[in-house]
Design a protein around this motif. Structure first.
Motif, mmCIF file in Angstrom:
data_model
loop_
_atom_site.group_PDB
_atom_site.id
_atom_site.type_symbol
_atom_site.label_atom_id
_atom_site.label_comp_id
_atom_site.label_asym_id
_atom_site.label_seq_id
_atom_site.Cartn_x
_atom_site.Cartn_y
_atom_site.Cartn_z
ATOM 1 N N ARG A 1 -75.578 8.000 -9.732
ATOM 2 C CA ARG A 1 -76.014 9.206 -9.023
ATOM 3 C C ARG A 1 -76.441 8.863 -7.603
ATOM 4 O O ARG A 1 -76.126 9.593 -6.654
ATOM 5 C CB ARG A 1 -77.165 9.854 -9.782
ATOM 6 N N LEU A 2 -77.146 7.735 -7.445
ATOM 7 C CA LEU A 2 -77.576 7.314 -6.112
ATOM 8 C C LEU A 2 -76.377 6.978 -5.230
ATOM 9 O O LEU A 2 -76.322 7.357 -4.049
ATOM 10 C CB LEU A 2 -78.509 6.116 -6.229
ATOM 11 N N TYR B 1 -74.243 15.380 6.114
ATOM 12 C CA TYR B 1 -74.178 15.125 4.673
ATOM 13 C C TYR B 1 -73.708 16.370 3.914
ATOM 14 O O TYR B 1 -72.947 16.275 2.945
ATOM 15 C CB TYR B 1 -75.539 14.678 4.158
ATOM 16 N N SER C 1 -73.440 8.158 -5.396
ATOM 17 C CA SER C 1 -72.608 9.335 -5.113
ATOM 18 C C SER C 1 -73.205 10.240 -4.044
ATOM 19 O O SER C 1 -72.548 11.184 -3.588
ATOM 20 C CB SER C 1 -72.390 10.140 -6.398
ATOM 21 N N GLN C 2 -74.425 9.955 -3.600
ATOM 22 C CA GLN C 2 -75.031 10.771 -2.557
ATOM 23 C C GLN C 2 -74.343 10.500 -1.216
ATOM 24 O O GLN C 2 -73.933 9.376 -0.921
ATOM 25 C CB GLN C 2 -76.525 10.479 -2.456
ATOM 26 N N SER C 3 -74.227 11.532 -0.393
ATOM 27 C CA SER C 3 -73.459 11.431 0.850
ATOM 28 C C SER C 3 -73.986 10.347 1.780
ATOM 29 O O SER C 3 -73.208 9.654 2.443
ATOM 30 C CB SER C 3 -73.464 12.780 1.574
ATOM 31 N N GLN C 4 -75.303 10.180 1.836
ATOM 32 C CA GLN C 4 -75.858 9.172 2.741
ATOM 33 C C GLN C 4 -75.534 7.752 2.299
ATOM 34 O O GLN C 4 -75.701 6.805 3.073
ATOM 35 C CB GLN C 4 -77.368 9.333 2.885
ATOM 36 N N GLU D 1 -70.299 16.753 1.558
ATOM 37 C CA GLU D 1 -70.225 17.282 0.194
ATOM 38 C C GLU D 1 -69.145 18.361 0.083
ATOM 39 O O GLU D 1 -68.370 18.394 -0.886
ATOM 40 C CB GLU D 1 -71.595 17.856 -0.211
#
Length: 752
Positions: free
Chosen positions: A101-102, A561, A104-107, A565
């Motif tokens: 999950r971490l 960001y 996959s975050q945009s940042q 997404e």
């Protein structure tokens, strides 16, 4: 087994967290203590899987390590209400989700930040080493099996979960069962019969996870299925290879370097690169060994314990990384900085984030512990402030700029281009934020410096006004003394030369007037000039600038960001449309190409233009503040010069006042002697003159009382703090202690 719904005693179910191979995990909270517990409930399993489940429960009960999710006893209310024996496992709740999950975050589209990577490597590496010491192989290390929990200091702890595939090797040297997740499987799982492997399979999986955290993608053929790329690896990979890199128009090539972009400093990246080479060796008997020694964890620990200082060069907007230890001094640090820049040590200005200047007499790392928390980070400025006005120029990554031409629809390549464009905006925004923080730091430093200088300037002004008041007192007194000398008769005995006293008083008066005018001109000019020179604008204006700039950059990052997404979502839709062309509600491949190109042209280039304006403003402000620093450097010697001058003239004024007191006592002695002579003359007359003699005697007594009071008053005057308390002797000039006057000697025969 009852369905896990509702409330049982003081516990109620909050939500379902997810499901795995063996069961479902739900979150429960105590309504009184607010304690939380994650409960994994086993599904109906076959005998083989049930054995693995019971093995996981048994292993969890006997493990205790901060890098492993901790076992928790299931509350009796929940267990008795719906959980059958041996089908549930209680665990600590990790509220921040898993590593996937971490990632996959945009940042984090091009990898985690360096602090996050350090924490993950340290936590998970230590946990794997602990398991192996216990003769346990996890066999399924992957981002989905690493969860995150918040710590009290605000950072994240990384913990391994899901020991369902863990294998106890206490009674054997290798395992033979095929388990794990395909993309993180070690090569010995494919094409080898009979299947035999050891704990080194965890090294391979951990190396792949580490690489993915650093770069945001899997290391080897990330676009291929697991079995295919493992087969290719067995055929082509060399020991020094740690990844494959895509080349547009050709097949991926093996590489021994960590590909850009990533967020590790160069020193750490090189050490991790060498460490990764030993973790992804094809030969399981050599994997994890450094120089043929089993010390992968010792090497990793040493790498993470090495200390570096990051220095943000405000001239180039680049971060310089320098290794340091407990003995590193400021002098050595500046020498190393000079080797990386064109700024020599005398021209370097180093600041902590709070604007304080490192103490040159203390070791560098020791000061970080007291001055600021977190990373060892400094800002670098140059005394040559003109160099701060740099030409801010950035260039799009080649893969992004080349996509603006005629590009076919390629979902995998477009996903890469989208990530690179987003990461590019993130980097230039973060660089701009660092420049703004550098500007704030140098402003805080100069403002603190300026406030201290203003305080000294105010003290100087007080000294000057006090001195001028003493001069006025002297001028009034000497004027009266000169007038008295004009009216006085000559001493017939010749013991007092009235003309000489008069001449000395006039000369002293003229001398004091001359250098008082000099003091007045130089002190007043310096004070007025200093106040004008140090006017940098109202502090609230600067505070508002920093606030608005940070908000502006933060919003730009947030916008980037969010657009990332959206683009990823539309890209998935376009990929689905390519597989199912009949779906008329999805975006087509060609439309997706156009959409991404418009994003680059409009948003990315607009961001570059916008940030260029912001950086130009920041650069000018830094230059303006450094000019104030330069002016302070010129003003401080002048401040001490004026203080020296005041101290010297103050001593001179005291000397003149002392001399005037001596002459005053000479005049008083002369006056009393004349009165005594008059008394003697009167006493020679007849009794008729007795009444006059008695009256004259009364005048003499009155005069003696006046002399006594005057003597005490002069003692009081002599004891005045003519040099501002007698404690300001930091000028290095003559002593500023008040000189003493021997009034008995000055009075001569007055008290005889």
């Amino acid at each position: 087994m009852a369905k896990a719904t509702g409330q049982y005693g003081t516990w109620y179910k909050q939500e379902d967290l997810g499901s795995g191979g063996f069961g479902q995990v739900s979150l429960w909270e105590n309504v009184n203590s607010h304690e939380k517990i994650a409960i994994k409930v086993c599904r109906q399993l076959k005998a083989k899987h049930l054995q693995r489940w019971r093995q996981e429960v048994a292993i969890m009960r006997n493990l205790d390590h901060p890098g492993l999710v901790q076992f928790r006893q299931i509350p009796s209310e929940i267990e008795s209400a719906f959980v059958a024996p041996n089908v549930a496992l209680g665990m600590e709740y990790c509220e921040n989700g898993d590593l996937r999950r971490l990632l996959s975050q945009s940042q984090n589209c091009c990898g985690l930040s360096e602090p996050q990577i350090r924490a993950m490597l340290g936590n998970i590496g230590s946990a794997i080493n602990y398991l192996h010491d216990k003769k346990i192989v996890h066999r399924d290390i992957k981002p989905e099996n690493i969860v995150l929990k918040s710590k009290e200091n605000g950072t994240l702890a990384y913990k391994i979960i899901d020991l369902g595939y863990a294998k106890d090797l206490s009674d054997q040297t290798c395992a033979q069962s095929f388990v794990g997740t395909p993309h993180y499987l070690a090569p010995e799982f494919v094409g080898v019969q009979p299947l035999r492997y050891t704990a080194t399979v965890d090294f391979w999986s951990f190396g792949l996870v580490a690489f993915e955290c650093i770069t945001g993608r899997r290391p080897f053929y990330p676009m291929l299925d697991a079995m295919r790329f493992l087969t290719i690896l067995r055929e082509k990979k060399k020991d020094f290879h740690i990844c494959t890199v895509d080349n547009e128009g050709s097949d991926p090539q093996f590489s021994s370097e960590i590909p850009q972009p990533h967020h590790l400093n160069p020193i750490l990246a090189e050490k991790i690169r060498v460490w990764l080479q030993c973790m992804v060796l094809m030969d399981p008997t050599r994997r994890g060994k450094i120089n043929e020694v089993d010390d992968w964890f010792s090497e990793l620990t040493a790498i993470l314990n090495d200390t570096v200082i990051e220095v943000f060069n405000t001239q180039t907007q680049e971060v310089i990384t320098i290794e340091a230890d407990e003995e590193t001094s400021i002098t050595l640090l500046k020498t190393n900085i000079a080797q990386h820049t064109n700024i020599q040590p005398p021209d370097q200005i180093l600041l902590f984030k709070n604007g304080e200047i490192p103490n040159p007499t203390e070791k560098v790392l020791q000061q970080f512990e007291t001055k600021q928390q977190g990373k060892h980070f400094l800002f670098l400025f140059s005394h040559q402030h003109q160099a701060q006005l740099i030409n801010w120029d950035v260039k799009l990554p080649d893969e992004v700029s080349s996509f603006l031409g005629k590009s076919p629809f390629n979902p995998k390549h477009m996903k890469r281009v989208t990530s690179l464009a987003t990461n590019f905006i993130s980097e230039i925004c973060n660089t701009s934020i660092q420049s703004m923080e550098a500007c704030a730091a140098v402003y805080q430093s100069m403002d603190r410096y300026r406030v201290n200088f203003h305080t000294s300037l105010g003290d100087l002004r007080t000294r000057y006004l006090y001195f001028m008041g003493m001069v006025r007192m002297y001028e009034v007194g000497v004027h009266n003394d000169i007038e008295a000398c004009k009216d006085a008769d000559e001493d017939p005995q010749g013991t007092i030369n009235m003309d000489e006293i008069y001449t000395q008083l006039v000369n002293d008066r003229d001398q004091v007037a001359s250098w008082t005018e000099t003091v007045k001109r130089e002190a007043e000019n310096f004070i007025h000039q200093s106040y004008d020179e140090l006017n940098l604008g109202h502090k609230d204006h600067w505070t508002e600038f920093f606030k608005q700039t940070r908000n502006n950059l933060t919003e730009r990052l947030k916008d980037a960001y969010q657009k990332h997404e959206v683009l990823r979502k539309r890209l998935r839709e376009a990929s689905d449309h390519e597989r199912r062309p009949t779906d008329t509600h999805s975006i087509t491949g060609n439309e997706m190409v156009t959409l991404l190109q418009e994003h680059i042209m409009k948003f990315v280039y607009a961001s570059i233009k916008h940030l260029k304006i912001i950086n130009a403003d920041i650069s000018k402000r830094i230059s303006a503040v450094l000019k104030i620093h330069e002016r302070l450097g010129h003003l401080i010697p002048g401040l001490y010069n004026v203080k020296h001058m005041l101290a010297h003239r103050n001593n001179e004024l005291h000397r003149v006042q002392r001399d005037k007191q001596v002459r005053l006592w000479s005049l008083i002695a002369y006056m009393r002697r004349d009165i005594l002579d008059l008394q003697n003359c009167l006493s020679q007359f007849s009794n008729d003159g007795v009444e006059d003699t008695q009256m004259n005697q009364q005048h003499i007594s009155t005069f003696d009382s006046f002399i006594s009071e005057l003597h005490e008053g002069i003692n009081d005057i002599a004891s005045l703090d003519w040099n501002f308390g007698g404690k300001h002797n930091d000028e290095g000039g003559e002593s500023t202690q008040p000189a003493t006057v021997n009034h008995e000697d000055a009075a001569g025969d007055v008290t005889k």
